[in-house]
Design an enzyme around this catalytic site. Structure first.
Site, PDB file in Angstrom:
ATOM      1  N   LYS A  64       4.106   8.289  -4.898  1.00 20.58           N
ATOM      2  CA  LYS A  64       4.560   7.054  -5.562  1.00 20.58           C
ATOM      3  C   LYS A  64       3.479   5.984  -5.446  1.00 20.58           C
ATOM      4  O   LYS A  64       3.214   5.235  -6.385  1.00 20.58           O
ATOM      5  CB  LYS A  64       5.853   6.550  -4.902  1.00 20.58           C
ATOM      6  CG  LYS A  64       7.062   7.412  -5.189  1.00 20.58           C
ATOM      7  CD  LYS A  64       7.905   6.869  -6.320  1.00 20.58           C
ATOM      8  CE  LYS A  64       8.923   7.914  -6.735  1.00 20.58           C
ATOM      9  NZ  LYS A  64       9.799   7.552  -7.819  1.00 20.58           N
TER      10      LYS A  64
ATOM     11  N   TYR B   1     -14.122 -11.900   9.157  1.00 17.80           N
ATOM     12  CA  TYR B   1     -13.407 -11.875  10.433  1.00 17.80           C
ATOM     13  C   TYR B   1     -13.714 -13.166  11.169  1.00 17.80           C
ATOM     14  O   TYR B   1     -14.106 -14.164  10.547  1.00 17.80           O
ATOM     15  CB  TYR B   1     -13.830 -10.590  11.198  1.00 17.80           C
ATOM     16  CG  TYR B   1     -12.965 -10.285  12.381  1.00 17.80           C
ATOM     17  CD1 TYR B   1     -11.571 -10.281  12.291  1.00 17.80           C
ATOM     18  CD2 TYR B   1     -13.538 -10.019  13.626  1.00 17.80           C
ATOM     19  CE1 TYR B   1     -10.792 -10.012  13.392  1.00 17.80           C
ATOM     20  CE2 TYR B   1     -12.760  -9.743  14.731  1.00 17.80           C
ATOM     21  CZ  TYR B   1     -11.370  -9.750  14.611  1.00 17.80           C
ATOM     22  OH  TYR B   1     -10.609  -9.497  15.695  1.00 17.80           O
TER      23      TYR B   1
HETATM   24  C1  PYR Z   1      11.869  10.625  -9.500  1.00 20.11           C
HETATM   25  C2  PYR Z   1      12.519  10.277  -8.260  1.00 20.11           C
HETATM   26  O1  PYR Z   1      12.365   9.176  -7.768  1.00 20.11           O
HETATM   27  C3  PYR Z   1      13.385  11.233  -7.624  1.00 20.11           C
HETATM   28  O2  PYR Z   1      13.598  12.317  -8.161  1.00 20.11           O
HETATM   29  O3  PYR Z   1      13.876  10.912  -6.530  1.00 20.11           O
HETATM   30 MG    MG Z   2      13.129   9.022  -5.771  1.00 19.90          MG
END
Ligand code: PYR
Ligand code: MG
Ligand code: NAI
Length: 474
Positions: free
Chosen positions: A167, A112
């Site tokens: 994700k 920092y």
């Molecule tokens: C797998 C995916 O991205 C969906 O089913 O929207």
């Molecule tokens: Mg998707």
């Protein structure tokens, strides 16, 4: 509540000790087929007490009746029943951690102020350095507005967050990419574009996710034009890459040529449009798209410009009618729509050796049980059946490659190369009806996709950096 097929649940109960004893509750749970395997006192009290009971059951189907019985018991208030999936989500699924410890003043002055100031000024003088001196080097934004979450539809940005966190986990676990979920409380195309552009200095790439069509097309097009980092709508392109990989291998099994087949795509949304484009680029000539009102054809003018373009590019015989009509003579069915839209009588109208990719999530257009043996090659987007066609096979490796090559964009040829890389992991000896696509856990997938993507980025001049494993390879 939709309970996962686990074997234990946690019941949070409030007991009125004057009205019921814990022993009576234990007996009731036992009579209903539950076995208490752990007890946590959450809030002790003289008159009432809150406890978490971990209850094991032989069959998930008994949980409903067991909960009802506990709920009906005098002196008991059933506050909550959580399954293991819900528990795994408590507090979210990811966290941020420092890469270096701060143990003393010297550490502090380097991570920092004052030390950090020199790094800031180096980036001010050469903004490209942000790709090497900040998290941009390895970080992707997973951006959604919650309008087309899996096949659940427009469930809003808060409800979309568990998918986006998921994700982000997949990015990290499979490809070492740090990904950050960002759910936006707006559906306005211009606002989404402006927000993502404003966020771009933080990220090395943008993964758009579960944004409904047709807005997703404009959002992605504009962001690709206006940003110099890869912008990739995963539901379109990740899905298309994996679909093509699966189809290339399925066609080897049935011995058909891609140029000769008739393909019916059901659901001409984000995924349906992109998958269709990919199939046309790969050599499919007879492709008919079907949405809610039937086949998309050239005698109609659609409010959705993507569909007018789709009608120009597909359906050479200008077929009209519902799915049950245009499916006649099809070699391949691709579902990117909603659950339970395809029936056995439809499959019976298909050509010999039908290929059915029912890719709607979480529930496919037809279940493997219903499709049965009438289908030669069957695939879904799910992990609990063979042949999982899911964009998770593509996006981690694609972004790994794009970040490593510091690619400006992700091109058509990078996607095609990724598709062929995935398909080639299944060797001729291994290929069979139940194994057309490698598993998500096959550790060859991400390196193969990365390699294909980096190589194409270099070939096309999209790479701004040549990764060390690609140097001096003549
Ligand atoms: C797998 C995916 O991205 C969906 O089913 O929207
Ligand atoms: Mg998707
Ligand atoms: N397996 C995989 O990797 C992926 C699967 N998907 C699945 O594909 C489906 C669509 O996703 P997106 O394209 O992102 O959503 P989207 O909302 O952009 O598209 C869905 C399309 O399905 C159409 N549709 C709805 N009811 C229909 C019916 N009765 N007949 C024909 N079409 C109908 C809608 O009008 C819309 O055009 C979802 O179930 C999603 O989970 C999406 C991306 C990846």
């Amino acid at each position: 509540m939709r309970l996962e097929s686990g074997t234990s649940v946690i019941m949070r109960v409030e007991m009125d000790k004057q009205a019921v004893t814990f022993g009576e509750l234990v007996s009731l749970i036992g009579r209903q087929g539950g076995d208490i395997v752990a007890i946590d006192v959450i809030q002790p009290g003289r008159r009432t007490e809150i406890r978490d009971l971990t209850v094991s059951v032989a069959e998930p189907s008994v949980i409903g009746a067991l909960s009802d019985a506990v709920r009906a018991m005098k002196g008991i208030r059933l506050i909550n029943v959580s399954d293991r999936t819900f528990l795994l989500h408590l507090g979210g699924k990811i966290q941020i951690r420092s890469k270096v410890p701060i143990k003393n003043r010297d550490d502090l002055s380097r991570v920092y102020t004052p030390g950090v100031a020199n790094v800031c000024m180096a980036i001010r003088d050469d903004v490209n350095k942000s790709h090497s001196l900040t998290i941009r080097r390895n970080t992707v934004a997973v951006v959604s507005d919650g309008t087309a979450v899996l096949g659940l539809g427009d469930i809003g940005p808060h409800a979309a967050m568990p998918v986006m966190e998921g994700k982000a986990m997949l990015f990290k676990e499979l490809a070492g990419v740090d990904a950050f979920p960002i759910c936006l409380d707006t559906k306005d195309t211009e606002e989404i574009i402006a927000i993502v552009k404003a966020l771009a200095p933080t990220f090395g790439g943008i993964n758009l996710e579960d944004i409904s069509s047709p807005r997703c097309f404009e959002i992605e097009r504009r962001l690709k034009e206006e940003l110099d980092i890869p912008v990739f709508h995963d539901d379109q392109h990740g899905t298309a890459v994996v679909l093509l990989a699966g189809l290339v291998n399925a066609l080897k099994i049935v011995g058909k040529n891609i140029a000769d087949i008739k393909v019916v795509v059901c659901g001409i949304g984000a995924a349906g449009v992109a998958c269709s484009r990919m199939l046309l680029a790969a050599g499919v000539t007879r492709l008919v798209g079907v949405d809610k009102d039937g086949a998309i054809h050239r005698d109609e003018h659609y409010g959705n410009e993507a569909w007018n373009e789709f009608a120009r590019l597909t359906n050479p015989d200008n077929e009209k009618g519902r799915l049950s009509e245009v499916i006649a003579g099809a070699d391949v069915f691709i579902g990117l729509s909603r659950p339970r839209l395809l029936h056995n009588e439809d499959i019976r109208k298909m050509n010999s050796d039908p290929i059915v990719f029912a890719m709607a999530n979480p529930d496919p257009e037809i279940s493997p049980e219903e499709a049965g043996s009438s289908v030669r090659v069957f695939a879904t987007g799910r992990s609990d059946y063979p042949n999982q066609l899911n964009n998770v096979l593509a996006f981690p490796g694609i972004f790994r490659g794009a970040l490593d090559a510091r690619a400006r964009t992700i091109s058509e040829s990078m996607k095609l190369a990724a598709a062929h890389a995935i398909a080639s992991i299944v060797t001729p000896d291994e290929l069979n009806e139940e194994y057309i696509i490698p598993s998500v856990f096959n550790d060859k997938v991400v390196p193969a996709v990365r390699r294909a993507v980096v190589q194409e980025a270099i070939n096309e001049g999209i790479a701004r950096k040549v990764p060390s494993d690609f140097r001096n390879l003549d």
